[in-house]
Design a protein around this motif. Sequence first.
Motif, PDB file in Angstrom:
ATOM      1  N   UNK A 159       8.997  12.320   0.437  1.00  0.00           N
ATOM      2  CA  UNK A 159       7.667  11.925   0.912  1.00  0.00           C
ATOM      3  C   UNK A 159       6.759  11.925  -0.311  1.00  0.00           C
ATOM      4  N   UNK A 160       6.477  10.722  -0.787  1.00  0.00           N
ATOM      5  CA  UNK A 160       5.826  10.579  -2.095  1.00  0.00           C
ATOM      6  C   UNK A 160       4.365  10.210  -1.971  1.00  0.00           C
ATOM      7  N   UNK A 161       3.608  10.566  -2.987  1.00  0.00           N
ATOM      8  CA  UNK A 161       2.181  10.263  -3.050  1.00  0.00           C
ATOM      9  C   UNK A 161       1.921   9.059  -3.956  1.00  0.00           C
ATOM     10  N   UNK A 162       2.710   8.009  -3.787  1.00  0.00           N
ATOM     11  CA  UNK A 162       2.545   6.824  -4.612  1.00  0.00           C
ATOM     12  C   UNK A 162       3.872   6.126  -4.837  1.00  0.00           C
ATOM     13  N   UNK A 163       3.805   4.964  -5.475  1.00  0.00           N
ATOM     14  CA  UNK A 163       5.016   4.174  -5.719  1.00  0.00           C
ATOM     15  C   UNK A 163       5.789   4.667  -6.945  1.00  0.00           C
ATOM     16  N   UNK A 164       5.111   5.308  -7.866  1.00  0.00           N
ATOM     17  CA  UNK A 164       5.740   5.863  -9.064  1.00  0.00           C
ATOM     18  C   UNK A 164       5.047   7.180  -9.347  1.00  0.00           C
ATOM     19  N   UNK A 165       5.700   8.267  -8.963  1.00  0.00           N
ATOM     20  CA  UNK A 165       5.004   9.545  -9.000  1.00  0.00           C
ATOM     21  C   UNK A 165       5.958  10.715  -9.208  1.00  0.00           C
ATOM     22  N   UNK A 166       5.407  11.779  -9.740  1.00  0.00           N
ATOM     23  CA  UNK A 166       6.130  13.051  -9.831  1.00  0.00           C
ATOM     24  C   UNK A 166       5.662  14.009  -8.742  1.00  0.00           C
ATOM     25  N   UNK A 167       4.735  13.521  -7.911  1.00  0.00           N
ATOM     26  CA  UNK A 167       4.227  14.316  -6.797  1.00  0.00           C
ATOM     27  C   UNK A 167       4.894  13.851  -5.514  1.00  0.00           C
ATOM     28  N   UNK A 168       5.871  14.610  -5.058  1.00  0.00           N
ATOM     29  CA  UNK A 168       6.573  14.241  -3.835  1.00  0.00           C
ATOM     30  C   UNK A 168       7.217  15.480  -3.229  1.00  0.00           C
ATOM     31  N   UNK A 169       7.530  15.349  -1.938  1.00  0.00           N
ATOM     32  CA  UNK A 169       8.184  16.435  -1.210  1.00  0.00           C
ATOM     33  C   UNK A 169       9.580  15.979  -0.814  1.00  0.00           C
ATOM     34  N   UNK A 170      10.580  16.760  -1.176  1.00  0.00           N
ATOM     35  CA  UNK A 170      11.942  16.416  -0.818  1.00  0.00           C
ATOM     36  C   UNK A 170      12.123  16.457   0.694  1.00  0.00           C
ATOM     37  N   UNK A 171      12.997  15.612   1.195  1.00  0.00           N
ATOM     38  CA  UNK A 171      13.216  15.469   2.627  1.00  0.00           C
ATOM     39  C   UNK A 171      14.336  16.407   3.085  1.00  0.00           C
ATOM     40  N   UNK A 172      14.688  16.337   4.363  1.00  0.00           N
ATOM     41  CA  UNK A 172      15.647  17.293   4.924  1.00  0.00           C
ATOM     42  C   UNK A 172      17.047  17.151   4.345  1.00  0.00           C
ATOM     43  N   UNK A 173      17.418  15.971   3.893  1.00  0.00           N
ATOM     44  CA  UNK A 173      18.715  15.783   3.263  1.00  0.00           C
ATOM     45  C   UNK A 173      18.610  15.898   1.745  1.00  0.00           C
ATOM     46  N   UNK A 174      17.634  15.253   1.151  1.00  0.00           N
ATOM     47  CA  UNK A 174      17.478  15.335  -0.308  1.00  0.00           C
ATOM     48  C   UNK A 174      17.149  16.758  -0.771  1.00  0.00           C
ATOM     49  N   UNK A 175      16.652  17.598   0.139  1.00  0.00           N
ATOM     50  CA  UNK A 175      16.346  18.984  -0.191  1.00  0.00           C
ATOM     51  C   UNK A 175      17.586  19.744  -0.652  1.00  0.00           C
ATOM     52  N   UNK A 176      18.751  19.278  -0.265  1.00  0.00           N
ATOM     53  CA  UNK A 176      19.994  19.923  -0.690  1.00  0.00           C
ATOM     54  C   UNK A 176      20.142  19.914  -2.215  1.00  0.00           C
ATOM     55  N   UNK A 177      19.459  18.992  -2.879  1.00  0.00           N
ATOM     56  CA  UNK A 177      19.536  18.874  -4.338  1.00  0.00           C
ATOM     57  C   UNK A 177      18.278  19.395  -5.024  1.00  0.00           C
ATOM     58  N   UNK A 178      17.569  20.274  -4.360  1.00  0.00           N
ATOM     59  CA  UNK A 178      16.324  20.806  -4.915  1.00  0.00           C
ATOM     60  C   UNK A 178      16.531  21.498  -6.260  1.00  0.00           C
ATOM     61  N   UNK A 179      17.703  22.108  -6.446  1.00  0.00           N
ATOM     62  CA  UNK A 179      17.970  22.830  -7.695  1.00  0.00           C
ATOM     63  C   UNK A 179      17.961  21.905  -8.901  1.00  0.00           C
ATOM     64  N   UNK A 180      18.153  20.601  -8.679  1.00  0.00           N
ATOM     65  CA  UNK A 180      18.206  19.640  -9.776  1.00  0.00           C
ATOM     66  C   UNK A 180      17.061  18.629  -9.715  1.00  0.00           C
ATOM     67  N   UNK A 181      16.010  19.002  -9.016  1.00  0.00           N
ATOM     68  CA  UNK A 181      14.860  18.122  -8.887  1.00  0.00           C
ATOM     69  C   UNK A 181      14.292  17.717 -10.248  1.00  0.00           C
ATOM     70  N   UNK A 182      14.195  18.659 -11.166  1.00  0.00           N
ATOM     71  CA  UNK A 182      13.570  18.376 -12.464  1.00  0.00           C
ATOM     72  C   UNK A 182      14.327  17.318 -13.254  1.00  0.00           C
ATOM     73  N   UNK A 183      15.616  17.116 -12.938  1.00  0.00           N
ATOM     74  CA  UNK A 183      16.437  16.139 -13.651  1.00  0.00           C
ATOM     75  C   UNK A 183      16.662  14.865 -12.833  1.00  0.00           C
ATOM     76  N   UNK A 184      15.880  14.667 -11.778  1.00  0.00           N
ATOM     77  CA  UNK A 184      16.175  13.618 -10.800  1.00  0.00           C
ATOM     78  C   UNK A 184      15.184  12.464 -10.819  1.00  0.00           C
ATOM     79  N   UNK A 185      15.711  11.262 -10.613  1.00  0.00           N
ATOM     80  CA  UNK A 185      14.905  10.068 -10.390  1.00  0.00           C
ATOM     81  C   UNK A 185      15.371   9.433  -9.090  1.00  0.00           C
ATOM     82  N   UNK A 186      14.507   9.478  -8.078  1.00  0.00           N
ATOM     83  CA  UNK A 186      14.797   8.881  -6.776  1.00  0.00           C
ATOM     84  C   UNK A 186      14.294   7.448  -6.758  1.00  0.00           C
ATOM     85  N   UNK A 187      15.199   6.496  -6.487  1.00  0.00           N
ATOM     86  CA  UNK A 187      14.822   5.088  -6.423  1.00  0.00           C
ATOM     87  C   UNK A 187      14.806   4.612  -4.978  1.00  0.00           C
ATOM     88  N   UNK A 188      13.856   3.759  -4.661  1.00  0.00           N
ATOM     89  CA  UNK A 188      13.790   3.135  -3.338  1.00  0.00           C
ATOM     90  C   UNK A 188      13.491   1.655  -3.510  1.00  0.00           C
TER      91      UNK A 188
END
Length: 448
Positions: A73-102
């Motif tokens: 759940x992102x605060x823009x089209x290109x942002x570092x401010x977002x909340x991981x969802x119920x499935x993507x939350x499983x990878x929270x430990x690697x959030x800092x190294x992650x780029x989510x594309x949509x």
Amino acid sequence: MDLLKSRRRFLMQLAAAGALVPLSGSGFAQFLLQPEQAAARLKVVFFIIPDGLAVDSYSDPVQHNGNGLWFPRAQGEDTTTFELNEVSQELAAYRSQSLYLQGLILATGTGGHNGWMYALRDSQGSMSSIDRVLGDALPGNQPTHRSLFAGPHAGVDGTPWYVSWEGGAIRTPQQNPVRLYESVFGGATRASRQGLVRNAHVFDPIRADIAELRSRVGGAQREKLVTHLDALEQVAQDLESAVPSVCEPLALDDHPISSAQYRNQVQASHHKVVAAALGCGVTRVATVQVGRSAESLNILDVSAATNPHDCAHRYAGEEVWKGSRQWYVRQAKLFMDELARYDDPDVPGDKLLQHTLVVLTSEMADGAPEHMLNMPLLLMGGASGLLRNGSGNGRYLNIRSQGDRSHWTGGKYVDMQRIWSTIAKAAGTSVPYGGDISPVTGIFNNVT
């Protein structure tokens, strides 16, 4: 003279029967000392999860708007401010190294489970998959293992829906992690490798035979012979380029690979072998295909009564729908954990993840409407500093503004083959695909 003829006949029979391939994974192929290299070398892993990642919501599965359990759940089209969802939350430990594309589309966007034929390939499904393209461009210390293909539970029910392709030929993954380990490391101990003669040119007689045979035959026979012997010569060259791994031996239990009871253990063993191969420098490219599209082997952590395909279709309710998607993504997290254990084989003092790009995706977006719109795609890892994944908080990027393929639902999406083209360009090579292969901007520092 008779001995020479016998050797020729033996080699030709081996080449024609494909019996030389196992030699490339033997301990004999690992007889050189590993040189210390200070230059960073990119590694790439494709981690493929079946039946989508629940990108649509449970209450309205045909809306195709991405409001399900995967996209942050992102605060823009290109942002570092977002909340991981119920499935993507499983990878929270690697959030800092992650780029989510949509904003991606696979092939035509429809076709259901046939997406496995396109998942890592061109949009026409006619060329080699991106893992094979990169494998040729990024050889490891053992070139015979240019592109490792691990298939924990992929096709164990007899349905060979595999995502990796060599041209128009489908590749079969190694389903048993113990067999995979043996094929990569050959069971040779470090002591036996150190006792081998480094400069033994064991394939010189074979090359002499190749040259002589080519000069003596013609026409169709020569063409057929050249095909087989060229393959043999490539094996010889690959073996001579091989250097030994420096990893300690792995202790793996040989569990029944078709048993749901041992699903977690078999999966974990595949993680160990692939991570070891990357960490030892054996290979720089690997694909891990978890199960297969519409798979039938139960995930006991989720449900003993409903198979993963039916879970994805929401036949047994919301809990197992969500639980199955979380289990698959959790496997990606556990694989990342395994990678994190290793030092980088090329740059002293660096960790393996600093120079690895892990690509997480599926052969479809959502398993209930079985579509391929708003495909889930996550890029993780340090990627030798190439991946633009923010500055410590991860990054979300909607790329629909760069879309090239229209769909009847409205608007344009980015064709998945352009992502493979972009990754290839970042790795210093290109894809042989037709159509639009223009790179997507904003993903890698060296691709504009």
